[in-house]
Design a protein around this motif. Structure first.
Motif, PDB file in Angstrom:
ATOM      1  N   VAL A  62       5.161 -50.531 -42.806  1.00 54.05           N
ATOM      2  CA  VAL A  62       4.438 -51.526 -42.006  1.00 54.05           C
ATOM      3  C   VAL A  62       4.306 -52.823 -42.795  1.00 54.05           C
ATOM      4  N   GLU A  63       3.955 -52.683 -44.081  1.00 55.59           N
ATOM      5  CA  GLU A  63       3.761 -53.888 -44.889  1.00 55.59           C
ATOM      6  C   GLU A  63       5.030 -54.721 -44.942  1.00 55.59           C
ATOM      7  N   TYR A  64       6.145 -54.041 -45.247  1.00 53.76           N
ATOM      8  CA  TYR A  64       7.359 -54.808 -45.398  1.00 53.76           C
ATOM      9  C   TYR A  64       7.915 -55.297 -44.080  1.00 53.76           C
ATOM     10  N   SER A  65       7.656 -54.573 -42.981  1.00 59.63           N
ATOM     11  CA  SER A  65       8.128 -55.130 -41.711  1.00 59.63           C
ATOM     12  C   SER A  65       7.307 -56.347 -41.335  1.00 59.63           C
ATOM     13  N   LEU A  66       6.014 -56.368 -41.717  1.00 55.57           N
ATOM     14  CA  LEU A  66       5.231 -57.576 -41.466  1.00 55.57           C
ATOM     15  C   LEU A  66       5.769 -58.728 -42.287  1.00 55.57           C
ATOM     16  N   ARG A  67       6.097 -58.448 -43.553  1.00 55.34           N
ATOM     17  CA  ARG A  67       6.655 -59.522 -44.378  1.00 55.34           C
ATOM     18  C   ARG A  67       7.971 -60.016 -43.807  1.00 55.34           C
ATOM     19  N   SER A  68       8.791 -59.044 -43.332  1.00 58.58           N
ATOM     20  CA  SER A  68      10.082 -59.439 -42.756  1.00 58.58           C
ATOM     21  C   SER A  68       9.874 -60.258 -41.499  1.00 58.58           C
ATOM     22  N   LEU A  69       8.845 -59.893 -40.725  1.00 58.14           N
ATOM     23  CA  LEU A  69       8.552 -60.701 -39.532  1.00 58.14           C
ATOM     24  C   LEU A  69       8.232 -62.135 -39.939  1.00 58.14           C
ATOM     25  N   ALA A  70       7.418 -62.266 -41.003  1.00 59.81           N
ATOM     26  CA  ALA A  70       7.086 -63.609 -41.465  1.00 59.81           C
ATOM     27  C   ALA A  70       8.357 -64.365 -41.844  1.00 59.81           C
ATOM     28  N   GLU A  71       9.272 -63.693 -42.586  1.00 61.69           N
ATOM     29  CA  GLU A  71      10.517 -64.357 -42.999  1.00 61.69           C
ATOM     30  C   GLU A  71      11.355 -64.745 -41.807  1.00 61.69           C
ATOM     31  N   ILE A  72      11.445 -63.793 -40.864  1.00 59.48           N
ATOM     32  CA  ILE A  72      12.395 -64.016 -39.760  1.00 59.48           C
ATOM     33  C   ILE A  72      11.911 -65.152 -38.880  1.00 59.48           C
ATOM     34  N   THR A  73      10.568 -65.410 -38.869  1.00 62.10           N
ATOM     35  CA  THR A  73      10.081 -66.481 -38.014  1.00 62.10           C
ATOM     36  C   THR A  73       9.948 -67.790 -38.755  1.00 62.10           C
ATOM     37  N   PHE A  74      10.503 -67.871 -39.960  1.00 58.18           N
ATOM     38  CA  PHE A  74      10.414 -69.132 -40.672  1.00 58.18           C
ATOM     39  C   PHE A  74      11.222 -70.222 -40.008  1.00 58.18           C
ATOM     40  N   ASN A  75      12.380 -69.865 -39.428  1.00 54.93           N
ATOM     41  CA  ASN A  75      13.152 -70.936 -38.798  1.00 54.93           C
ATOM     42  C   ASN A  75      12.814 -71.016 -37.315  1.00 54.93           C
ATOM     43  N   SER A  76      13.267 -72.080 -36.697  1.00 53.54           N
ATOM     44  CA  SER A  76      12.738 -72.393 -35.363  1.00 53.54           C
ATOM     45  C   SER A  76      13.183 -71.386 -34.318  1.00 53.54           C
ATOM     46  N   ALA A  77      14.402 -70.816 -34.500  1.00 55.56           N
ATOM     47  CA  ALA A  77      14.858 -69.825 -33.523  1.00 55.56           C
ATOM     48  C   ALA A  77      13.916 -68.628 -33.520  1.00 55.56           C
ATOM     49  N   GLY A  78      13.522 -68.233 -34.756  1.00 60.87           N
ATOM     50  CA  GLY A  78      12.622 -67.099 -34.868  1.00 60.87           C
ATOM     51  C   GLY A  78      11.289 -67.392 -34.224  1.00 60.87           C
ATOM     52  N   LYS A  79      10.823 -68.629 -34.441  1.00 58.87           N
ATOM     53  CA  LYS A  79       9.527 -68.977 -33.866  1.00 58.87           C
ATOM     54  C   LYS A  79       9.583 -68.967 -32.357  1.00 58.87           C
ATOM     55  N   ALA A  80      10.704 -69.485 -31.834  1.00 56.55           N
ATOM     56  CA  ALA A  80      10.842 -69.491 -30.376  1.00 56.55           C
ATOM     57  C   ALA A  80      10.782 -68.069 -29.848  1.00 56.55           C
ATOM     58  N   ARG A  81      11.511 -67.194 -30.552  1.00 60.81           N
ATOM     59  CA  ARG A  81      11.533 -65.791 -30.122  1.00 60.81           C
ATOM     60  C   ARG A  81      10.144 -65.176 -30.196  1.00 60.81           C
ATOM     61  N   ALA A  82       9.438 -65.499 -31.299  1.00 60.14           N
ATOM     62  CA  ALA A  82       8.117 -64.890 -31.477  1.00 60.14           C
ATOM     63  C   ALA A  82       7.141 -65.403 -30.432  1.00 60.14           C
ATOM     64  N   ASN A  83       7.265 -66.701 -30.112  1.00 57.33           N
ATOM     65  CA  ASN A  83       6.312 -67.241 -29.163  1.00 57.33           C
ATOM     66  C   ASN A  83       6.564 -66.747 -27.765  1.00 57.33           C
ATOM     67  N   SER A  84       7.826 -66.334 -27.510  1.00 57.73           N
ATOM     68  CA  SER A  84       8.089 -65.844 -26.166  1.00 57.73           C
ATOM     69  C   SER A  84       7.502 -64.460 -25.970  1.00 57.73           C
ATOM     70  N   ASP A  85       7.116 -63.798 -27.080  1.00 59.28           N
ATOM     71  CA  ASP A  85       6.546 -62.466 -26.982  1.00 59.28           C
ATOM     72  C   ASP A  85       5.042 -62.593 -26.847  1.00 59.28           C
ATOM     73  N   GLU A  86       4.507 -62.165 -25.712  1.00 59.06           N
ATOM     74  CA  GLU A  86       3.109 -62.452 -25.406  1.00 59.06           C
ATOM     75  C   GLU A  86       2.140 -61.679 -26.273  1.00 59.06           C
ATOM     76  N   LYS A  87       2.538 -60.441 -26.609  1.00 58.45           N
ATOM     77  CA  LYS A  87       1.519 -59.577 -27.213  1.00 58.45           C
ATOM     78  C   LYS A  87       1.527 -59.614 -28.736  1.00 58.45           C
ATOM     79  N   LEU A  88       2.426 -60.378 -29.325  1.00 68.27           N
ATOM     80  CA  LEU A  88       2.586 -60.276 -30.768  1.00 68.27           C
ATOM     81  C   LEU A  88       1.338 -60.752 -31.500  1.00 68.27           C
ATOM     82  N   ALA A  89       0.814 -61.914 -31.079  1.00 71.55           N
ATOM     83  CA  ALA A  89      -0.334 -62.477 -31.793  1.00 71.55           C
ATOM     84  C   ALA A  89      -1.513 -61.508 -31.737  1.00 71.55           C
TER      85      ALA A  89
END
Lengths: 342, 332
Positions: free
Chosen positions: B194-221
């Motif tokens: 869990v810890e490392y997947s959270l860290r990987s999530l942080a890494e993957i959303t560093f660039n704008s494509a990742g952020k767009a993807r993350a923001n399109s997911d309603e329940k993530l926050a």
């Protein structure tokens, strides 16, 4: 042990020496089955069973012409007779017969009782105290004996040399050679020291690794924080620039609109100015071109006057026509008159 | 295949030790000799001096050839040697050229072998050259697939390798359904995963494509905030979740969403923890979320929570706290 038969030399076949196998001395028969590699063991001629021994003067010699024929061909009786073995046997038989004859003669000579007369028969009778049954059947007893078939060679007994020399003994008492407690100290020190050294090294290594990991972790945290802060600031900047852009476009829009309005006003003023003189001139011109008219007048002009003028014109035409005709008449008359006058 | 671990082979003295072992592991020797030699190599490679000797005598090439061996136990021992050698720097350099061969062993039946392979890959991924090689051989989609299907023990190592690779390959990971896989992994039992997947999530959303993807997911926050709120989870997990939340909330949409989901109060709780990472991440996150007017007004009442950290001995924390205060007290 292979021996090949050396063919008997005939008188005719006394050629140069040829042999089928290299002459070799006889090899003795092995005593044990698993005789461990005795190697070439040569036998003694004198103790070989296959060789005829003893005085040979009484024995017959082989005639030089005989040959031992081992082939499967039909063996002639006559040939058999020539066989040296048969010869020997024959000789023996003859000897035996002679010996038997001799013995009988001796027996007859040494007989105590004379031979029976014709018609009588002598029988031996037992005269001992204890009678014995005389039968043809001989009491036989079977006794068997069997030699072990090939004995394995027994292992050579271990050679234990006889005991020589003088026995002596000695004994080291507990504290004569060394003092254990004292001697063991340096060894123990080395052992324990090495262990401790090794473990210290390992502990240092682990600590170092921990420190390295700590440093890495700190770096990662710092990096993450930096990235996030940078991104936040970037985002802020982006928002600000976006806002700025929007404001600028808005302003531009406003300014454009203002300019447009000013132009419109100026255009309006100029147009007004221009048009002020125009209207009376235009109206004058229109009036001159007859666009403003009194309808009754017009009506009169169009309908009545046209008729009137047409009629007038008709009238004039008539009068003109009349005048023309008159002229024509006159001309005609004049010309005829002229012609007449000619 | 014998499950019993063989004894070590008898070792020659000093210089002859490794050449002899090298001869013993070749293909033309019998199974038992090879297994025993491999086992003793396993034990010896923990020591770094011996590890250096192993590399300089070219033993790594021989061991690399054994990775193809039909015998299972030999392969298991060879992978174990690789895993241990990769903990040394020398070993990592030597193991770099065997990454493609190691990647062929992903579908081994024996789980120890797979674990060792992934351990070796994890340590290699600490080097940038290792990461670039893995990306070249297109291992990222393979990792994502394995993360869905493998057992937990092995997944621990794969997720750490994946996290190291994400610094350079987040685009590729996004295209290959990395985001969905990481979200699924957040619900696994294992703390490390869990810890490392959270860290990987942080890494993957560093660039704008990742952020767009993350923001399109309603329940993530929402999900991330629940993790931060949950005091029973370890501090590392909560700070990693905090970092992920921060990365997702940089965009305006994400910010507003997070503030709507009431992220600020769990973040203030996280700030009180002892762990320096927790403090740092929560300060960053708070500064990000305070740009929203609602967040700013909330934090203006709680400025006193942050002020003590400005004087902290840790430079990073002090800077972050100053930054945070600046953002909260900004006036147009």
């Amino acid at each position: 042990m292979s021996t090949e038969v050396i063919p008997q030399k005939t008188e005719e076949a006394k050629e140069s020496f040829s042999y089928a196998s290299h002459p070799k001395p006889l090899q003795a028969r092995r005593k044990f089955r698993n005789d461990p590699g005795a190697g070439e063991r040569y036998g003694n001629l004198m103790f070989d069973r296959r060789i005829v021994r003893g005085n040979t003067y009484a024995q017959s010699t082989f005639p030089p012409t005989t040959q031992i024929n081992w082939s499967n061909a039909v063996i002639d009786r006559a040939q058999l007779q020539d066989n040296p073995m048969d010869l020997q046997r024959k000789a023996e038989k003859k000897r035996a017969k002679e010996a038997r004859l001799r013995q009988e003669k001796e027996l007859e000579d040494s007989r105590k009782s004379p031979l029976p007369v014709d018609g009588r028969r002598h029988i031996n009778v037992q005269t001992e105290t204890y009678l014995e049954e005389l039968t043809n059947r001989v009491e036989e007893a079977d006794v068997t004996c069997q030699t072990d078939l090939f004995l394995d060679r027994p292992p050579t007994p271990k050679y234990i040399p006889a005991k020589t020399g003088v026995d002596t003994s000695t004994q080291i008492m507990p504290h004569e050679l060394f003092d254990f407690d004292m001697e063991v100290k340096p060894i123990l020190e080395v052992l324990v020291g090495k262990c401790v050294e090794q473990s210290l090294e390992e502990v240092f290594e682990e600590e170092e690794l921990e420190n390295l990991r700590e440093q890495q972790r700190k770096f990662h945290e710092a990096r993450k924080r930096e990235v996030l802060a940078t991104q936040r600031l970037e985002e802020q900047e982006r928002r600000l620039t976006d806002e700025r852009e929007r404001r600028i476009t808005q302003q531009r829009e406003v300014r454009r609109k203002e300019k447009q309005t000013a132009e419109k006003i100026a255009a309006r003023a100029y147009a007004q100015n221009y048009l002020m003189d125009m209207i009376p001139v235009v109206f004058g011109k229109l009036r001159d071109s007859g666009y403003f008219f009194d309808p009754i007048k017009r009506d009169i002009e169009l309908n009545f006057m046209a008729d009137l003028i047409k009629k007038v014109q008709g009238q004039c035409d008539e009068s003109e026509l009349a005048r023309l005709i008159a002229d024509e008449l006159i001309r005609h008359v004049v010309t005829t008159r002229l012609d007449e006058y000619e | 295949m014998s499950k019993t671990v063989p004894f070590g082979a008898s070792l020659a003295f000093e210089e002859r030790m490794f050449p002899k072992l090298n001869a013993e592991i070749q293909f033309d020797r019998d199974q038992e000799t090879r297994e025993r030699a491999l086992k003793s190599l396993c034990d010896l490679s923990h020591n770094q001096v011996k590890a250096y000797q192993i590399c300089s005598l070219g033993l790594m090439d021989s061991i690399g050839k054994i990775l193809d061996d039909p015998n299972d136990l030999c392969r298991e021992l060879a992978t174990e040697i690789f895993a241990v050698m990769c903990t040394h720097n020398i070993g990592r350099d030597a193991a770099l050229k065997f990454i493609p061969k190691l990647s062929e062993l992903f579908s081994e039946k024996n789980e120890n072998t797979r674990k060792n392979v992934h351990k070796a890959l994890y340590y290699s991924s600490e080097l940038i050259r290792g990461v670039t090689q893995m990306i070249e051989k297109k291992l990222i989609p393979v990792f994502i697939n394995l993360l869905k299907t493998e057992i937990n023990d092995v997944r621990c190592w794969i997720i750490q390798t994946f996290h190291n690779c994400l610094r350079f390959a987040s685009d590729e990971a996004l295209q290959n359904q990395g985001f969905e896989t990481l979200k699924e992994l957040l619900e696994v039992d294992n703390e490390i995963i869990v810890e490392y997947s959270l860290r990987s999530l942080a890494e993957i959303t560093f660039n704008s494509a990742g952020k767009a993807r993350a923001n399109s997911d309603e329940k993530l926050a929402d999900f991330l905030i629940t993790i931060i709120k949950n005091k029973k989870r370890g501090v590392e997990v909560r700070s990693a979740a905090c970092a992920a939340l921060g990365s997702v909330s940089i965009t305006s949409h994400g910010k507003i969403k997070s503030v709507d989901c009431k992220a600020l109060s769990p973040l203030c709780d996280l700030l009180q923890e002892d762990n320096s990472e927790a403090k740092l991440m929560s300060l960053t996150c708070i500064s990000i979320l305070s740009e929203v007017p609602d967040g700013r007004s909330y934090m203006l009442q709680r400025v006193e929570l942050i002020r003590p950290y400005v004087m902290s001995k840790d430079e990073l924390v002090a800077t972050a706290a100053k930054e945070c205060l600046r953002v909260i007290q900004w006036k147009p």
